[in-house]
Structure formats: structure tokens, C-alpha cells
Design an enzyme around this catalytic site. Structure first.
Site, PDB file in Angstrom:
ATOM      1  N   SER A   1      -1.506  -2.333  -1.197  1.00  0.00           N
ATOM      2  CA  SER A   1      -1.353  -3.692  -1.716  1.00  0.00           C
ATOM      3  C   SER A   1       0.000  -4.290  -1.373  1.00  0.00           C
ATOM      4  O   SER A   1       1.022  -3.588  -1.291  1.00  0.00           O
ATOM      5  CB  SER A   1      -1.544  -3.721  -3.241  1.00  0.00           C
ATOM      6  OG  SER A   1      -1.177  -4.963  -3.791  1.00  0.00           O
TER       7      SER A   1
ATOM      8  N   TYR B   1       0.661  -1.592 -12.311  1.00  0.00           N
ATOM      9  CA  TYR B   1       0.188  -1.811 -10.945  1.00  0.00           C
ATOM     10  C   TYR B   1       1.365  -1.962  -9.987  1.00  0.00           C
ATOM     11  O   TYR B   1       1.394  -1.350  -8.914  1.00  0.00           O
ATOM     12  CB  TYR B   1      -0.699  -3.051 -10.908  1.00  0.00           C
ATOM     13  CG  TYR B   1      -1.430  -3.259  -9.602  1.00  0.00           C
ATOM     14  CD1 TYR B   1      -2.558  -2.519  -9.293  1.00  0.00           C
ATOM     15  CD2 TYR B   1      -1.002  -4.212  -8.681  1.00  0.00           C
ATOM     16  CE1 TYR B   1      -3.251  -2.715  -8.098  1.00  0.00           C
ATOM     17  CE2 TYR B   1      -1.681  -4.420  -7.490  1.00  0.00           C
ATOM     18  CZ  TYR B   1      -2.804  -3.671  -7.209  1.00  0.00           C
ATOM     19  OH  TYR B   1      -3.473  -3.867  -6.014  1.00  0.00           O
TER      20      TYR B   1
ATOM     21  N   LYS C   1       2.003   0.857  -7.083  1.00  0.00           N
ATOM     22  CA  LYS C   1       1.804   0.465  -5.693  1.00  0.00           C
ATOM     23  C   LYS C   1       3.084   0.625  -4.872  1.00  0.00           C
ATOM     24  O   LYS C   1       3.028   0.954  -3.681  1.00  0.00           O
ATOM     25  CB  LYS C   1       1.271  -0.967  -5.611  1.00  0.00           C
ATOM     26  CG  LYS C   1      -0.168  -1.100  -6.073  1.00  0.00           C
ATOM     27  CD  LYS C   1      -1.116  -0.212  -5.264  1.00  0.00           C
ATOM     28  CE  LYS C   1      -2.570  -0.415  -5.642  1.00  0.00           C
ATOM     29  NZ  LYS C   1      -3.495   0.407  -4.815  1.00  0.00           N
TER      30      LYS C   1
END
Length: 267
Positions: A138, A151, A155
Site C-alpha cells: 500500500s 494500518y 504497512k
């Protein structure tokens, strides 16, 4: 990498980017696709669609034994794994309020599963002196994920681990790519938008929301060039350079964007 006649494993394969990769790799002539997903029935349905030799497997990527078994069974059946796509991922839409359990689950899916798959497939790849790891990381792993602390952090860790793998094993024939898209029209993003997550809104406002098929096309091109960073959204490169060259200015801009979207949501 030329995907023709390659044996490919994809985790998180049943939908979104994973399913798009499966369809595109089949078009590129992959010899076999092993489609792993927590939802085994959805993976089975996809296997019937892709038009090449495909095998669906129900796998929890947070269970190292299941990941190791996936790799071992694939190698036993097909003799090798040419490309392993560690694609499974989750988001939370939470900040400091995220529970310890949420942090642990997000870490397990977004980072630790990459460790498990690398640990499982690298011995065979190193023995052959050839192999490819594609990690879906991502754009949040290069920039951030406003409104989603677990997140954003996981990531970043996923990108860092991919870098480490490339540095450590690149001279031994192992290629590594980190796929870092921004907004992609998948259930993950659409569910976040429906729930009103500020992070999903920032993602959607930050650039084009691409269909998963365009991301898959970028992956094929990136694998052919053996590029570490695969960026389906070219603007991510600009944002990444801006972040590195003037971090304070970038942070100010991100605070402004988040505040603007939050004000609109409350209006």
C-alpha cells in the site's frame, strides 16, 4: 519476470487486487495458480473462472503452519514456486482507541504473514537460485493512513521487511517487489467509505481510485522490469519524494487535508 509457464501463489486471492492478479496472470500464461484465501469457497469460485490450472486453498495467513503447508504442498505438486504474492491485508479505521487485539490482528495479517511466507518459500528459491516475492504493501507504507494507526504502522513495516529481503537475498537470485497502490476500487476501500472512515476518504480524495484490473496491469509491468516499488498511482512517487525532502511541510499539508475532510463529514 515473464509470467508465462510460472507457478504462482496468491494469498488474499478471492477478491479485490488478489482476484485481479489471478485473472491477469492467467492471461499472461501462468502454468499454475494457487489461490489462497481465508474464504475457501470464494477462492474455489475464482479458480473456476481464471481459465488456467488453478487450485483453491483455504488458508489463514496468520497461522505459520498453514502457510508452510501451502508452500510445501505447492512445491510437491508443481516442483517449485516461481512467484509468491503475499497479498492478504486488513484495515481498521481506528486510531489510539484500537484495542491490543486489533493491533495484534493487523500486525499478524499485514506483516507477520509476509514473514511466514518468505520463511516458507525462500529455502526452495535459494536452492534454485531464482524466485520472486511480491508483497502488497500500500501507498500507506510509503506515506501514511490518516485515521488508521494500525494500518499505517503495519504497512510501513511491510515495506521495510520487503526492503530487508531484497537487500539480504537479492544477490542470491531472489527478486522482491513492494506493490504500493493508493486508492483501489475494492471492497476494502468501499467498506471504509461506507463506514465513514476518515482514512478511506483521504485515500479517495488523494488521487484516482483505480479498478483492480489496472493495478494488476501495473504489477505485470513492474515484475517484467523487476522494479522494487510498483506504483500504480504515479503521483505516489511525487508524494513520497515530497515527504522525504520537506517532512514538516508534508505533515502540515496532511493535517490540513484531514481536518478539511473531517469538517465536511461533520457539517
Amino acid at each position: 519476470m515473464d509470467l508465462k509457464d510460472k507457478v504462482v501463489v496468491i494469498t488474499g486471492a478471492a477478491g479485490g487486487i488478489g482476484a485481479a492478479l489471478a485473472h491477469r496472470f492467467a492471461t499472461e500464461g501462468a502454468a499454475a495458480l494457487i489461490l489462497a484465501d481465508l474464504d475457501g469457497d470464494a477462492a474455489e469460485a475464482l479458480a473456476g473462472e481464471v481459465g488456467t490450472e488453478a487450485r483453491a486453498v483455504a488458508v489463514d495467513v496468520t497461522d505459520e503452519n498453514q502457510v508452510a503447508e501451502l508452500a510445501a504442498e505447492t512445491e510437491e505438486r508443481f516442483g517449485r514456486i516461481d512467484l509468491f504474492c503475499a497479498n492478504a491485508g486488513i484495515l481498521t479505521g481506528q486510531g489510539l482507541e484500537a484495542s491490543a487485539e486489533t493491533w495484534a490482528r493487523t500486525w499478524a495479517v499485514n506483516v507477520q504473514s509476509h514473514v511466514y511466507s518468505a520463511r516458507a518459500v525462500l529455502p526452495g528459491m535459494l536452492e534454485r537460485g531464482d524466485g520472486y516475492l511480491l508483497h502488497t504493501c500500500s501507498a500507506a507504507g510509503l506515506l501514511t493512513a490518516v485515521g488508521d494507526a494500525p494500518y499505517a504502522v503495519t504497512k510501513h513495516a511491510a515495506v521495510s521487511f520487503a526492503e530487508w529481503l531484497s537487500i539480504t537475498y537479492g544477490a542470491q537470485g531472489i527478486k522482491v517487489s513492494a506493490l504500493c497502490p493508493q486508492g483501489v476500487d475494492t471492497p476494502m476501500l468501499q467498506d471504509g467509505l461506507a463506514a465513514g472512515h476518515i482514512g478511506a476518504k483521504v485515500t479517495a480524495a488523494g488521487g484516482a481510485v483505480l479498478p483492480a484490473e489496472e493495478v494488476a496491469a501495473s504489477v505485470v509491468e513492474g515484475l517484467a522490469a523487476e522494479r522494487f516499488l510498483i506504483l500504480p498511482h504515479p503521483e505516489v512517487q511525487k508524494y513520497y519524494l515530497h515527504r522525504a525532502s520537506d517532512t514538516d511541510r508534508w505533515l502540515t499539508g496532511m493535517r490540513g487535508l484531514a481536518a478539511s475532510l473531517q469538517a465536511n463529514a461533520e457539517a
